[in-house]
Design a protein around this motif. Structure first.
Motif, mmCIF file in Angstrom:
data_model
loop_
_atom_site.group_PDB
_atom_site.id
_atom_site.type_symbol
_atom_site.label_atom_id
_atom_site.label_comp_id
_atom_site.label_asym_id
_atom_site.label_seq_id
_atom_site.Cartn_x
_atom_site.Cartn_y
_atom_site.Cartn_z
ATOM 1 N N SER A 8 -55.497 185.261 -50.671
ATOM 2 C CA SER A 8 -56.101 183.950 -50.879
ATOM 3 C C SER A 8 -56.790 183.441 -49.616
ATOM 4 C CB SER A 8 -55.025 182.953 -51.309
ATOM 5 O OG SER A 8 -55.521 181.620 -51.290
ATOM 6 N N ALA A 9 -57.891 182.716 -49.815
ATOM 7 C CA ALA A 9 -58.589 182.072 -48.698
ATOM 8 C C ALA A 9 -57.716 181.023 -48.023
ATOM 9 C CB ALA A 9 -59.882 181.425 -49.191
ATOM 10 N N SER A 10 -56.597 180.671 -48.626
ATOM 11 C CA SER A 10 -55.678 179.721 -47.994
ATOM 12 C C SER A 10 -55.096 180.277 -46.702
ATOM 13 C CB SER A 10 -54.542 179.363 -48.963
ATOM 14 O OG SER A 10 -53.781 180.509 -49.298
ATOM 15 N N HIS A 11 -55.184 181.594 -46.498
ATOM 16 C CA HIS A 11 -54.681 182.205 -45.268
ATOM 17 C C HIS A 11 -55.676 182.111 -44.112
ATOM 18 C CE1 HIS A 11 -51.069 183.858 -47.080
ATOM 19 N NE2 HIS A 11 -51.786 184.295 -48.088
ATOM 20 N N LEU A 12 -56.862 181.581 -44.357
ATOM 21 C CA LEU A 12 -57.861 181.480 -43.293
ATOM 22 C C LEU A 12 -57.621 180.245 -42.440
ATOM 23 C CD1 LEU A 12 -61.098 182.506 -45.200
ATOM 24 C CD2 LEU A 12 -59.937 183.798 -43.403
ATOM 25 N N LYS A 13 -57.663 180.449 -41.127
ATOM 26 C CA LYS A 13 -57.631 179.361 -40.161
ATOM 27 C C LYS A 13 -58.878 179.508 -39.301
ATOM 28 C CE LYS A 13 -52.599 178.829 -39.871
ATOM 29 N NZ LYS A 13 -51.413 178.825 -38.977
ATOM 30 N N ILE A 14 -59.800 178.567 -39.441
ATOM 31 C CA ILE A 14 -61.114 178.683 -38.815
ATOM 32 C C ILE A 14 -61.214 177.739 -37.625
ATOM 33 C CG2 ILE A 14 -63.600 178.612 -39.173
ATOM 34 C CD1 ILE A 14 -62.164 180.636 -40.941
ATOM 35 N N GLY A 15 -61.448 178.304 -36.443
ATOM 36 C CA GLY A 15 -61.731 177.490 -35.276
ATOM 37 C C GLY A 15 -63.191 177.066 -35.289
ATOM 38 N N LEU A 16 -63.452 175.780 -35.092
ATOM 39 C CA LEU A 16 -64.807 175.226 -35.140
ATOM 40 C C LEU A 16 -65.283 174.936 -33.727
ATOM 41 C CD1 LEU A 16 -64.159 172.689 -38.049
ATOM 42 C CD2 LEU A 16 -64.944 175.063 -38.223
ATOM 43 N N GLU A 17 -66.400 175.510 -33.373
ATOM 44 C CA GLU A 17 -66.894 175.410 -31.991
ATOM 45 C C GLU A 17 -68.399 175.166 -32.007
ATOM 46 O OE1 GLU A 17 -66.510 175.358 -27.865
ATOM 47 O OE2 GLU A 17 -65.019 175.298 -29.464
#
Length: 539
Positions: free
Chosen positions: A294-303
């Motif tokens: 699932s995409a729920s496992h994604l943790k995206i750092g925003l820079e």
């Protein structure tokens, strides 16, 4: 540009604060862009020459200056002392009378500070979460303990600068030819650093360094980790491992291995022992297989880095739209760079799920005000030369665009630098605005992919979490095509709406998380971008 304080009416967020797609409500065609009906400046979509005729809300005017693309011009007469408004948000005040068609930039804008109502929780909107069965998936690597990886590296970490040469030599031994028998291993990578001794301990700097190293050691994108120390440093390997809980038995292969150079026999012996340790990790590391998760496992750092006048119109709001999609699918969006929300922090405090979350963000900003007092830093108003050349006059204008990367969903939590992120949804992690330091903290906190917006063209990459770079404008994207992954200039060109661009970014994220190489990976970037935050004295 002067930095003065004014007693102005508290600014009430409108426009992109409520919806990052609000950029699309403006007119993005023709020579000039209007972002909000209340604005007294317009954005030059293309370069404008002195004397060129333009239409300002139907009134013909000749340009009073040569203005580069992305810069601002006065939409009407602006009196000295009057607030300059962009996206109906105050970004400064007129340092002198400004005529219609004049260039509006740092030469005639004063940076002002004034009281702002944090409005805790007032703009919290419920999230329409998708049912688990309807959530997007990507091809991830599931570790034995349930953690999900987007890449499969073996990492080598230095406890101190003095062991950095050794870890680089160990990693360099594992050439593509020597890794050919391990096709499921993305590489062996060293994370050298310049601290670990000559520092106060205990101290905040010491705690941050250990937390950062531990965050990398625990990262799911590593199949195995080796930590190498010298032996006499303040950041002792044994204490590092025990204090950070890295000595617990691992269900995932070799776990964390350690070497101390003074005990192992010196430089050459340590390099040989390190090579042997990594060789022993490779067979198990190669056993991984990707599977739908699932995409729920994604943790995206925003820079963002090298921002320009278009970043807050195209790339940043489009990334914010993508993060709104990700949050609906159960994922996590990590906004950072605390100095780059200065002046628009109320955009986030109004979306805080509790007053305590909002206050924690304000507390971090207060820390930064003390930390930077008396220094000519970005927090105090001055943005970099590239930002200036790209059309951003001061930190408030830059922050206005930077904050849009976080989208519109509620602010669930505020974390310290490199603190493990356990809350899903939109969160904030305190960090400097310096790109390598901010991204290092995000990865240490658990980000398994980075999305990096740029207007000037930043050459950045990261490991073990890959970086996707988003260009704010088409000319730069085409000029730096080998470095840029996504052209958000399509919004400016009228080819896609902000929401359509956000959907495209989300789909690209899923592809990259599934193993498709990003441009920075293809160029081999990421080996020298591990830069833990240095706080305090060096002794």
């Amino acid at each position: 540009m002067s930095h003065v304080f004014a007693d102005l009416t508290t600014d009430r967020p409108t426009g992109p604060q409520a919806d990052p797609a609000a950029a699309q409500t403006g007119v993005l065609t023709g020579a000039l862009i209007r972002l909000n009906d209340a604005d007294n400046v317009l954005i030059a979509r293309v370069a404008l020459s002195l004397g060129q005729p333009v239409s300002l809300d139907g009134t013909p005017v000749r340009m009073r200056a040569q203005v580069a693309a992305g810069h601002k011009i006065a939409a009407r007469a602006i009196a000295q002392g009057e607030a300059i408004r962009k996206y109906d948000t105050v970004i400064g005040r007129a340092a002198r009378d400004i005529a219609p068609g004049d260039h509006v930039h740092s030469h005639n804008i004063e940076l002002i500070d004034f009281a702002r109502d944090p409005g805790f929780c007032q703009d919290v909107r419920p999230v329409d979460f998708l049912p688990e069965a309807e959530r997007a998936t990507f091809m991830g690597i599931v570790r034995a303990d349930g953690r999900v990886a987007t890449r499969n590296f073996i990492g080598i970490l230095a406890s101190v600068n003095c062991s950095s040469t050794a870890i680089n030599r160990i990693a360099a031994w594992f050439t593509p030819e020597r890794l050919a028998d391990y096709p499921n291993v993305d590489g062996v990578v060293a994370f050298a650093q310049t601290s670990g001794c000559g520092m106060s301990s205990p101290s905040e700097h010491f705690d941050v360094l250990r937390r950062t190293i531990a965050g990398y050691a625990r990262h799911p994108n590593f199949a195995g980790v080796l930590i190498v120390g010298l032996g006499c440093e303040r950041n002792q390997v044994a204490d590092l491992v025990s204090s950070q809980g890295l000595d617990q038995p691992s269900t995932d292969g070799p776990g964390v291995q350690t070497l101390v150079m003074q005990n192992t026999g010196g430089t050459r012996a340590t390099i040989e022992a390190g090579i042997a340790a990594v060789q022993a990790m490779l067979p198990a590391a190669n056993q991984v297989r990707r599977q739908p998760v699932s995409a729920s496992h994604l943790k995206i750092g925003l820079e963002c880095g090298g921002s320009d006048g278009f970043s807050g119109i195209t790339a940043n709001p489009a990334l914010g739209a993508a993060m709104d999609i990700l949050v609906r699918h159960g994922g996590t969006a990590i906004l950072s760079e605390t100095p780059e929300i200065h002046g628009v922090e109320y955009m986030l405090t109004r979306r805080a799920v509790t007053p305590e979350v909002g206050q924690k963000l304000l507390d971090r900003l207060a820390w930064w005000e003390r930390y930077t007092h008396g220094h000519n830093g970005q927090f105090n108003g001055v943005v970099g030369p590239g930002n200036q050349q790209g059309g951003l006059a001061n930190i408030f204008e830059k922050s206005l665009g930077s904050a849009m990367k976080g989208g519109t969903t509620p602010l669930q939590a505020v974390y310290e630098y490199a603190e493990p992120i356990v809350q899903s949804g939109f969160v904030f992690m305190d960090s400097p605005g310096y790109d390598p330091v901010a991204v290092t903290g995000q990865i240490a906190s658990g980000a398994n992919l980075i999305c990096f917006t740029t207007g000037r063209g930043s050459m950045f990459g990261s490991k073990p979490a890959p970086t996707i770079k988003l260009a704010s404008n088409t000319p730069m994207f085409e000029r730096l095509n080998e470095d840029m992954d996504i052209n958000c200039g399509q919004v400016l060109d009228g080819e896609r709406s902000v929401q359509e661009m956000g959907q495209a970014i989300f789909e690209h994220i899923l592809e990259a998380a599934s193993g498709t190489r990003t441009k920075s990976e293809l160029l081999g970037l990421g080996d020298h971008e591990f830069v833990p935050w240095h706080i305090g004295i060096v002794s």
